[in-house]
Motif scaffolding. Structure first.
Motif, PDB file in Angstrom:
ATOM      1  N   UNK A  37       0.685  -1.335   0.013  1.00  0.00           N
ATOM      2  CA  UNK A  37       0.043   0.261  -0.133  1.00  0.00           C
ATOM      3  C   UNK A  37       0.730   1.255  -0.138  1.00  0.00           C
ATOM      4  N   UNK A  38       1.962   1.282   0.743  1.00  0.00           N
ATOM      5  CA  UNK A  38       2.794   2.401   0.978  1.00  0.00           C
ATOM      6  C   UNK A  38       3.408   2.575  -0.643  1.00  0.00           C
ATOM      7  N   UNK A  39       3.943   1.730  -1.167  1.00  0.00           N
ATOM      8  CA  UNK A  39       5.079   1.765  -2.144  1.00  0.00           C
ATOM      9  C   UNK A  39       4.197   2.080  -3.647  1.00  0.00           C
ATOM     10  N   UNK A  40       2.886   1.371  -3.510  1.00  0.00           N
ATOM     11  CA  UNK A  40       2.228   1.356  -4.789  1.00  0.00           C
ATOM     12  C   UNK A  40       1.891   2.839  -5.730  1.00  0.00           C
ATOM     13  N   UNK A  41       1.694   3.898  -4.737  1.00  0.00           N
ATOM     14  CA  UNK A  41       1.617   5.198  -5.424  1.00  0.00           C
ATOM     15  C   UNK A  41       2.853   5.396  -6.123  1.00  0.00           C
ATOM     16  N   UNK A  42       4.172   5.107  -5.622  1.00  0.00           N
ATOM     17  CA  UNK A  42       5.428   5.464  -6.099  1.00  0.00           C
ATOM     18  C   UNK A  42       5.841   4.502  -7.435  1.00  0.00           C
ATOM     19  N   UNK A  43       5.047   3.532  -7.397  1.00  0.00           N
ATOM     20  CA  UNK A  43       5.260   2.420  -8.475  1.00  0.00           C
ATOM     21  C   UNK A  43       6.052   2.987  -9.618  1.00  0.00           C
ATOM     22  N   UNK A  44       5.892   4.129 -10.198  1.00  0.00           N
ATOM     23  CA  UNK A  44       6.513   4.462 -11.565  1.00  0.00           C
ATOM     24  C   UNK A  44       8.094   5.076 -11.167  1.00  0.00           C
ATOM     25  N   UNK A  45       8.073   5.584  -9.958  1.00  0.00           N
ATOM     26  CA  UNK A  45       9.439   5.893  -9.442  1.00  0.00           C
ATOM     27  C   UNK A  45      10.468   4.969  -8.995  1.00  0.00           C
ATOM     28  N   UNK A  46       9.847   3.684  -8.735  1.00  0.00           N
ATOM     29  CA  UNK A  46      10.546   2.579  -8.433  1.00  0.00           C
ATOM     30  C   UNK A  46      11.467   1.780  -9.634  1.00  0.00           C
ATOM     31  N   UNK A  47      12.638   1.405  -9.020  1.00  0.00           N
ATOM     32  CA  UNK A  47      13.331   0.643 -10.444  1.00  0.00           C
ATOM     33  C   UNK A  47      12.790  -0.302 -10.935  1.00  0.00           C
ATOM     34  N   UNK A  48      13.088  -0.700 -12.081  1.00  0.00           N
ATOM     35  CA  UNK A  48      12.289  -1.661 -12.838  1.00  0.00           C
ATOM     36  C   UNK A  48      12.149  -3.000 -12.215  1.00  0.00           C
ATOM     37  N   UNK A  49      13.422  -3.324 -11.322  1.00  0.00           N
ATOM     38  CA  UNK A  49      13.346  -4.685 -10.833  1.00  0.00           C
ATOM     39  C   UNK A  49      12.328  -4.471  -9.595  1.00  0.00           C
TER      40      UNK A  49
END
Ligand code: HAM
Length: 428
Positions: A183-195
């Motif tokens: 839940x915390x990371x999903x909004x930042x999905x696009x900013x995360x590394x591909x991996x």
């Protein structure tokens, strides 16, 4: 062109002039293991690939990218072991060890294989020393392995080390945490590394291992697993920390330490050193009470760690903690003429049978060259077989350190040489 005379990338030779360091490390590891009452376990290097695929987890780097997997001629899918915890679990179940005895304290040592990108402190064949305490759910056993790891590093004289520790709780608690992290990371999905994007759905906990700078920045405010632990898990962890305090073993709480393998629950820890650079974890481990379950076997509580030998050796070199190298021999027998080869061989043989470490020249070189070599090797004594002395039934023993020399009777020289050497060793 590769004509076969090249070692495989990421695999190292241990050369004759370096092996003493390995032997020193191995002796110390064995000695400290024995102080804690651990017994050695040896398992095969080759196992069925499934052992690790199921045990370590398919979404981990080790299984997903780094295993050396191959088909045997009968189509069995085998691999070179990437670690030994799963092997120990297999062997404990296969030999019904827990039916024979309620708990086991095991140590092991040997080569492991991971096809990682090689760099300083990271190799494709590397050695691990490890321990596993099998059969006890109590925090005493977590502390037994951490205290052993700590004492090992202390007995090498290492000070610049830090114990980092966390609790991963039980499976259900990890599940709840996994959801919170998702839940915390999903909004930042696009900013995360591909991996990490890929891992978000499959195994978000693995994102906490990411080395990517941007991922790390995003993780700075991520929820902490410690806040998802129930009373039992919290009590277990508190007890572990209390025992560590009692032993005066300093630790740092690291709420994001999850380790790169999926089998952990409750205690997870690493010991890191600032002297090592990027690959700074000398050892890592934790509890894995559910591991046997993934194979359909009855689970049993267990906790352990493994320590990377190459990293330990780098660290000992970096901090100048190796003792001075012991000479390869006690005595160098000097041959002073062509007609004395057989005399030289026989004398060396005789001293070796009496338990002394003896070398002589195999290249038929001059006396001067032999003396130079004795000096180079730091051999404390030379035994000179001279024509004139032999005629009088004597040989000449010379101390390379003091320059003193003694004429010894050939009928009794072995005992005399031994006692002279003992006196020197005693003195050192
Ligand atoms: P691990 O963290 O994967 O844990 O490895 C333990 C240690 O092995 C690392 O801290 C590091 O010192 C060394 N190591 C790992 N990979 C390499 C490499 N490619 N090159 C050089 N050294 C390396 C385990 O293997 C678990 N089986 C530990 C354990 C035992 N957990 C419970 N019991």
């Amino acid at each position: 062109m590769n004509n076969g005379l090249r070692r495989v990338r990421g695999m190292q030779d241990i050369l004759p002039f370096e092996s003493w360091k390995w032997q020193y490390v191995e002796r110390t590891l064995q000695r400290v293991s024995e102080l804690f009452g651990f017994q050695e376990f040896r398992t095969p290097i080759v196992e069925f690939a499934d052992l690790f695929i199921k045990g370590i987890g398919e979404d981990t780097d080790v299984v997903g990218k780094e295993m050396y997997v191959f088909s045997d001629r009968n189509e069995d899918v085998l691999c070179l072991r990437p670690e030994m915890t799963a092997s120990i679990v297999r062997a404990v179940v296969e030999h019904s060890l827990l039916q024979q005895q309620g708990s086991w304290k095991i140590w092991y040592y040997g080569p492991m294989f991971r096809r990682e990108r090689p760099q300083k402190g990271r190799y494709r064949q590397f050695y691990q020393y490890g321990v596993e305490v099998i059969g006890s759910p109590y925090p005493e056993s977590d502390v037994e392995v951490i205290a052993l790891a700590w004492q090992i590093l202390q007995s090498f004289g290492l000070q610049n080390i830090e114990l980092r520790i966390n609790s991963l709780g039980k499976r259900e608690e990890q599940e709840r945490y996994r959801e919170a992290l998702l839940n915390y990371l999903s909004p930042f999905r696009e900013q995360l590394s591909r991996e990490s994007q890929y891992r978000l759905e499959r195994n978000p906990l693995r994102i906490l291992d990411s080395k990517d700078e941007k991922d790390r920045a995003l993780l700075a405010n991520a929820p902490k697993i410690i806040d998802f632990l129930g009373d039992e898990s919290t009590a277990h962890f508190q007890m572990v920390l209390q025992f560590l305090q009692k032993l005066h073993i300093p630790y740092t709480l690291d709420p994001y330490l999850v380790r790169g393998l999926d089998y952990y629950c409750h205690t997870a820890f690493e010991i890191v050193s600032n002297s090592l650079g990027a690959q700074n974890a000398v050892c890592g481990g934790g509890r894995y009470d559910d591991l046997a379950k993934v194979y359909g076997a009855d689970p049993f509580p267990a906790v352990g760690f493994a320590l990377g030998i190459e990293r330990l050796i780098l660290l000992l070199e970096e901090e100048s903690k190796f003792p001075s190298q012991k000479s390869i021999a006690d005595v160098y027998v000097i041959c002073t003429g062509e007609d004395l080869y057989s005399e030289t061989i026989a004398t060396a043989y005789c001293l070796r049978q009496a338990g002394l470490r003896v070398i002589y020249d195999l290249q038929r070189r001059s006396v001067k060259a032999q003396m130079r070599e004795a000096n180079k090797f730091g051999v404390p004594f030379v035994l000179i077989l001279g024509q004139e002395e032999l005629r009088r039934n004597m040989v000449l023993l010379k101390s390379m350190q003091s320059g003193e020399q003694w004429e010894l009777n050939r009928d009794t020289f072995v005992e005399e040489v031994k006692s002279r050497i003992r006196a020197v060793i005693h003195h050192q």
